[in-house]
Design a protein around this motif. Structure first.
Motif, PDB file in Angstrom:
ATOM      1  N   ALA A   3       0.826  -1.200   0.000  1.00 29.97           N
ATOM      2  CA  ALA A   3       0.000   0.000   0.000  1.00 29.97           C
ATOM      3  C   ALA A   3       0.864   1.254   0.000  1.00 29.97           C
ATOM      4  CB  ALA A   3      -0.918  -0.016   1.209  1.00 29.97           C
ATOM      5  N   PHE A   4       2.001   1.164   0.686  1.00 28.93           N
ATOM      6  CA  PHE A   4       2.801   2.376   0.833  1.00 28.93           C
ATOM      7  C   PHE A   4       3.752   2.615  -0.338  1.00 28.93           C
ATOM      8  CE2 PHE A   4       0.772   2.390   4.728  1.00 28.93           C
ATOM      9  CZ  PHE A   4       0.869   3.666   5.233  1.00 28.93           C
ATOM     10  N   LEU A   5       3.835   1.624  -1.224  1.00 27.96           N
ATOM     11  CA  LEU A   5       4.590   1.834  -2.452  1.00 27.96           C
ATOM     12  C   LEU A   5       4.041   3.035  -3.212  1.00 27.96           C
ATOM     13  CD1 LEU A   5       5.048  -1.647  -4.186  1.00 27.96           C
ATOM     14  CD2 LEU A   5       6.833  -0.096  -3.419  1.00 27.96           C
ATOM     15  N   ILE A   6       2.753   3.301  -3.027  1.00 28.19           N
ATOM     16  CA  ILE A   6       2.083   4.366  -3.772  1.00 28.19           C
ATOM     17  C   ILE A   6       2.834   5.691  -3.640  1.00 28.19           C
ATOM     18  CG2 ILE A   6      -0.059   5.695  -3.954  1.00 28.19           C
ATOM     19  CD1 ILE A   6      -1.447   3.123  -2.860  1.00 28.19           C
ATOM     20  N   GLY A   7       3.323   5.974  -2.418  1.00 29.29           N
ATOM     21  CA  GLY A   7       4.086   7.196  -2.219  1.00 29.29           C
ATOM     22  C   GLY A   7       5.285   7.250  -3.155  1.00 29.29           C
ATOM     23  N   GLY A   8       5.999   6.103  -3.254  1.00 31.98           N
ATOM     24  CA  GLY A   8       7.164   6.044  -4.129  1.00 31.98           C
ATOM     25  C   GLY A   8       6.774   6.138  -5.602  1.00 31.98           C
ATOM     26  N   LEU A   9       5.591   5.580  -5.939  1.00 29.29           N
ATOM     27  CA  LEU A   9       5.160   5.600  -7.336  1.00 29.29           C
ATOM     28  C   LEU A   9       4.928   7.025  -7.821  1.00 29.29           C
ATOM     29  CD1 LEU A   9       2.604   2.654  -7.523  1.00 29.29           C
ATOM     30  CD2 LEU A   9       4.998   2.688  -8.192  1.00 29.29           C
ATOM     31  N   ILE A  10       4.357   7.862  -6.953  1.00 29.31           N
ATOM     32  CA  ILE A  10       4.033   9.224  -7.353  1.00 29.31           C
ATOM     33  C   ILE A  10       5.257   9.948  -7.890  1.00 29.31           C
ATOM     34  CG2 ILE A  10       3.355  11.497  -6.472  1.00 29.31           C
ATOM     35  CD1 ILE A  10       1.435  10.079  -4.623  1.00 29.31           C
ATOM     36  N   VAL A  11       6.348   9.907  -7.099  1.00 32.73           N
ATOM     37  CA  VAL A  11       7.536  10.634  -7.535  1.00 32.73           C
ATOM     38  C   VAL A  11       8.256   9.922  -8.672  1.00 32.73           C
ATOM     39  CG1 VAL A  11       8.047  12.063  -5.550  1.00 32.73           C
ATOM     40  CG2 VAL A  11       8.665   9.677  -5.503  1.00 32.73           C
ATOM     41  N   THR A  12       8.259   8.583  -8.624  1.00 36.39           N
ATOM     42  CA  THR A  12       9.003   7.850  -9.651  1.00 36.39           C
ATOM     43  C   THR A  12       8.344   7.982 -11.020  1.00 36.39           C
ATOM     44  OG1 THR A  12       9.660   6.324  -7.928  1.00 36.39           O
ATOM     45  CG2 THR A  12      10.089   5.652 -10.173  1.00 36.39           C
ATOM     46  N   GLU A  13       7.013   7.930 -11.053  1.00 32.06           N
ATOM     47  CA  GLU A  13       6.341   8.115 -12.338  1.00 32.06           C
ATOM     48  C   GLU A  13       6.635   9.505 -12.898  1.00 32.06           C
ATOM     49  OE1 GLU A  13       2.519   5.091 -11.846  1.00 32.06           O
ATOM     50  OE2 GLU A  13       2.170   7.239 -11.932  1.00 32.06           O
ATOM     51  N   THR A  14       6.754  10.478 -11.999  1.00 37.32           N
ATOM     52  CA  THR A  14       7.080  11.820 -12.452  1.00 37.32           C
ATOM     53  C   THR A  14       8.478  11.874 -13.045  1.00 37.32           C
ATOM     54  OG1 THR A  14       5.713  12.642 -10.652  1.00 37.32           O
ATOM     55  CG2 THR A  14       7.123  14.243 -11.737  1.00 37.32           C
ATOM     56  N   VAL A  15       9.457  11.287 -12.322  1.00 38.78           N
ATOM     57  CA  VAL A  15      10.845  11.345 -12.781  1.00 38.78           C
ATOM     58  C   VAL A  15      11.032  10.594 -14.095  1.00 38.78           C
ATOM     59  CG1 VAL A  15      13.185  10.558 -12.253  1.00 38.78           C
ATOM     60  CG2 VAL A  15      11.850  11.721 -10.516  1.00 38.78           C
ATOM     61  N   PHE A  16      10.442   9.392 -14.175  1.00 37.64           N
ATOM     62  CA  PHE A  16      10.647   8.570 -15.368  1.00 37.64           C
ATOM     63  C   PHE A  16       9.637   8.858 -16.472  1.00 37.64           C
ATOM     64  CE2 PHE A  16      13.193   6.205 -12.411  1.00 37.64           C
ATOM     65  CZ  PHE A  16      14.222   5.702 -13.191  1.00 37.64           C
ATOM     66  N   ASN A  17       8.775   9.854 -16.235  1.00 39.24           N
ATOM     67  CA  ASN A  17       7.858  10.239 -17.282  1.00 39.24           C
ATOM     68  C   ASN A  17       6.897   9.126 -17.688  1.00 39.24           C
ATOM     69  OD1 ASN A  17       7.186  12.476 -18.735  1.00 39.24           O
ATOM     70  ND2 ASN A  17       9.297  12.762 -19.424  1.00 39.24           N
ATOM     71  N   LEU A  18       6.455   8.340 -16.699  1.00 42.60           N
ATOM     72  CA  LEU A  18       5.534   7.255 -17.009  1.00 42.60           C
ATOM     73  C   LEU A  18       4.099   7.752 -16.824  1.00 42.60           C
ATOM     74  CD1 LEU A  18       7.347   4.327 -15.201  1.00 42.60           C
ATOM     75  CD2 LEU A  18       7.029   4.552 -17.657  1.00 42.60           C
ATOM     76  N   PRO A  19       3.252   7.541 -17.796  1.00 37.25           N
ATOM     77  CA  PRO A  19       1.890   8.060 -17.706  1.00 37.25           C
ATOM     78  C   PRO A  19       0.992   7.189 -16.835  1.00 37.25           C
ATOM     79  CG  PRO A  19       2.204   6.948 -19.791  1.00 37.25           C
ATOM     80  CD  PRO A  19       3.501   6.838 -19.063  1.00 37.25           C
ATOM     81  N   GLY A  20       1.240   7.183 -15.526  1.00 37.14           N
ATOM     82  CA  GLY A  20       0.448   6.353 -14.622  1.00 37.14           C
ATOM     83  C   GLY A  20      -0.560   7.155 -13.823  1.00 37.14           C
ATOM     84  N   VAL A  21      -1.333   6.439 -13.001  1.00 36.03           N
ATOM     85  CA  VAL A  21      -2.365   7.096 -12.195  1.00 36.03           C
ATOM     86  C   VAL A  21      -1.741   7.977 -11.124  1.00 36.03           C
ATOM     87  CG1 VAL A  21      -4.393   6.715 -10.766  1.00 36.03           C
ATOM     88  CG2 VAL A  21      -3.817   5.078 -12.532  1.00 36.03           C
ATOM     89  N   ALA A  22      -0.616   7.495 -10.539  1.00 36.89           N
ATOM     90  CA  ALA A  22       0.003   8.236  -9.449  1.00 36.89           C
ATOM     91  C   ALA A  22       0.447   9.622  -9.925  1.00 36.89           C
ATOM     92  CB  ALA A  22       1.187   7.459  -8.891  1.00 36.89           C
ATOM     93  N   ARG A  23       0.979   9.683 -11.147  1.00 40.48           N
ATOM     94  CA  ARG A  23       1.397  10.991 -11.651  1.00 40.48           C
ATOM     95  C   ARG A  23       0.190  11.862 -11.966  1.00 40.48           C
ATOM     96  NH1 ARG A  23       4.578  11.429 -16.996  1.00 40.48           N
ATOM     97  NH2 ARG A  23       2.879  12.749 -17.661  1.00 40.48           N
TER      98      ARG A  23
END
Lengths: 318, 298
Positions: free
Chosen positions: A250-270
């Motif tokens: 569940a807490f991976l979500i926090g990491g996903l938000i920033v990582t999707e931003t850095v890697f330019n991945l078009p995910g929900v977290a971004r």
């Protein structure tokens, strides 16, 4: 056991209800309502028009009525409309969901594959040089911001291979290799932190179990190291590890938000970040609620797994 | 392994009279070299934060006509896209990041600790309700809750501190509550009550001081997290606003487009964050081992 499940389910419902009120209030505290934002770009604001839009969007109604309407929408699976895109939110989220899910599962897989074996090795070599090295490496994983790790990885890749992270998302069903090339490093950047946590908890659980009598018996009867450690000990040490994995998911979500931003991945977290920046509050409200549901469900699953996995635990009274 | 160890008999150190601060420190350094190293690292960063004005070679916010200069004699760590000296910004960033980290951790820990004390000591309905409220606050990952709070409060230094401290409250509350629950059962508490000491005094004078161990462990454990959350918030543009030089914000400028041309903009602020958090983690782990006897020797 049934009483325990009912109780846990009730608590989960109460928690989500409370969370929905918190989010609802927070979004109304935020500066500027949606009509201000829509008219902001126009420069000129006609008060008549603004009133009409407020009525149309339903934000002139009393707050409890608005809350009720939101709940009804949410429970019927309607995720609302994005003001920025002028599209139903569901249409925007649906193509983004596989990106986030793939990243989350790959990251979790990395963290387990790295965390559990290294945790076990660290425990059987307690206070030896290898243990110290592994502990420092895992602490480093807890100390580096995952978005910075991602930036460093990109920098190295660009410098040494001239590789630039692709902006276009490649589906694994179209081109598996390109897809994995795209997800490998982001997943590693997110997974490193969780793997460090998993390693630590595996190590301390193993250390505790390795001191038990039945392990000494296994050694005494001449059992080899492999089976003792990986079969006898790890099995009983796995309970806290599984708990942590559930919580970490569940807490991976926090990491996903920033990582999707850095890697330019078009995910929900971004998309959550984008929505916050565009002040697309209905979307923020629904996405945050979605995250809360995931977290609460993960916690619930862990609690129930716990009771099922460890027959010694009996839940009669609280 | 000696016999005393296996039988769990008190060892000579357990029975020794209380030692002075210097002895305690010396013992800590020899037994927990990694923790001591973390302490030294934290001390150095604190000094850098306090003496940032002396250590900096340039004004951290003044722009110059020399953008994206590589590290060298004039600009030790190079300059950013607006020609600001990176070294001076990183040093001043220590001040901002540590101040925000420490302030939000203390705020969250004190508020959470107070709720935990109340909840654990009073029990009953108060406990039940505060437990459910804590559940609600923990239903979101720390970063997500801080993000939503920061977005709804608007960007400012104070709001960043508030947004980062609130997710710490439930975590602090649970630790202190658990500790209070076990202390409450001791005979000396019963004795104090029997002597007619009122509840407020029992809670604050007899119980609270004994939660200091877990409280210190809690603060060091949360401080690293708070620094990371601040960095992530500022990186996403929702944390500390300009012109304050925050490490996270420096990285978000770097990430934009200059990463390839000026890699120093990526490397140094990130290294500063990592070192600060690494220091608190090393120290926190060692303190936990030392102050929490259940974990001793693990």
């Amino acid at each position: 056991m049934r009483g325990y499940i009912t109780k846990r389910l009730l608590i989960a419902v109460v928690t989500l209800f409370g969370m929905s009120i918190v989010i609802f209030v927070l979004m109304r505290l935020a500066p500027g309502n949606i009509t201000d934002i829509i008219f902001e770009s126009a420069g000129y604001v006609d008060q008549e028009d603004k009133k009409r839009l407020e009525v149309e969007l339903g934000i002139d109604r009393p707050l409890p009525v608005q809350y009720g309407a939101w709940m009804r929408e949410l429970l019927s699976g309607d995720l609302g409309k994005s003001y920025h895109y002028e599209l139903p939110a569901a249409d925007i989220i649906k193509p983004r969901l596989p990106v986030t899910l793939e990243l989350a599962f790959l990251a979790l897989a990395f963290s387990i594959l790295l965390g559990v074996p290294f945790g076990v090795i660290s425990a059987i070599r307690q206070d030896k040089p290898l243990d110290y090295v592994l502990r420092v490496v895992s602490l480093a994983g807890l100390s580096m911001p995952s978005f910075w790790l991602g930036m460093i990885v990109i920098l190295l890749l660009v410098r040494s291979f001239g590789w630039i992270p692709s902006v276009q998302y490649v589906s694994p069903f179209d081109d598996l290799r390109a897809n994995l090339a795209q997800f490998f490093f982001p997943a590693l950047a997110v997974g490193y932190r969780s793997s460090a946590l998993i390693m630590r908890i595996t190590r301390s659980a193993m250390l505790e179990v390795l001191r038990e009598d039945y392990i000494r018996t296994a050694w005494a009867k001449g059992q080899r190291e492999g089976p003792v450690v990986w079969r006898h000990a790890l099995k009983n040490a796995s309970l806290p590890v599984i708990t942590l994995i559930g919580i970490e998911f569940a807490f991976l979500i926090g990491g996903l938000i920033v990582t999707e931003t850095v890697f330019n991945l078009p995910g929900v977290a971004r998309y959550l970040i984008d929505a916050i920046q565009w002040r697309d509050y209905p979307i923020v409200q629904n996405l945050v609620m979605l995250i809360a549901v995931i977290v609460v469900l993960a916690n619930l699953t862990v609690d129930l797994l716990y009771a099922w996995l460890d027959p010694r635990i009996k839940y009669g009274r609280p | 392994m000696s016999i005393t160890r296996t039988l769990d008999l008190p060892t000579s150190t357990d029975l020794a009279p209380p030692a002075g601060a210097a002895t305690v420190l010396a013992r800590f350094v020899t037994r927990k070299p990694l923790g001591a190293a973390g302490g030294v690292l934290m001390l150095l960063l604190m000094l850098a934060a306090i003496f940032a004005d002396v250590l900096a070679t340039h004004d951290p916010v003044r722009t110059s006509m020399h953008p994206l200069v590589a590290p060298g004699a004039d600009y030790w760590l190079g300059t950013d896209n607006l020609g600001r000296d990176l070294y001076s910004r990183v040093v001043h960033g220590a001040r901002i990041s540590l101040a925000v980290g420490v302030a939000s951790t203390l705020m969250g820990a004190v508020l959470g600790g107070f709720i935990g004390l109340l909840s654990g000591y009073v029990g009953g309905k108060t406990d039940l309700i505060s437990q459910r409220v804590m559940d609600i606050m923990q239903a979101l990952p720390i970063l997500v809750l801080a993000l939503v709070l920061a977005a709804s409060l608007g960007p400012s230094l104070t709001n960043a501190v508030i947004a980062i401290s609130i997710p710490i409250i439930p975590r602090a509350g649970r630790v202190i509550r658990a500790s209070v629950l076990s202390i409450r059962e001791f005979v000396y508490i019963e004795a104090a009550r029997a002597l007619g000491v009122n509840h407020l005094r029992v809670a604050f004078r007899h119980i609270l001081p004994n939660t200091i161990g877990p409280f210190i462990v809690l603060i060091t454990a949360q401080l690293g997290g708070a620094i990371l959350v601040e960095a992530a918030l500022s990186f996403l543009g929702l944390g500390i606003p300009e012109p304050y030089p925050s490490w996270g914000r420096m990285l978000s400028i770097a990430a934009a487009e200059y990463a390839e041309k000026a890699p120093w903009l990526v490397i140094w602020p990130g290294l500063a964050i990592s070192l600060a958090v690494f220091g608190t983690n090393l120290l926190g782990d060692a303190l936990r081992d030392t102050l929490d006897p259940r974990l001793r020797g693990r």
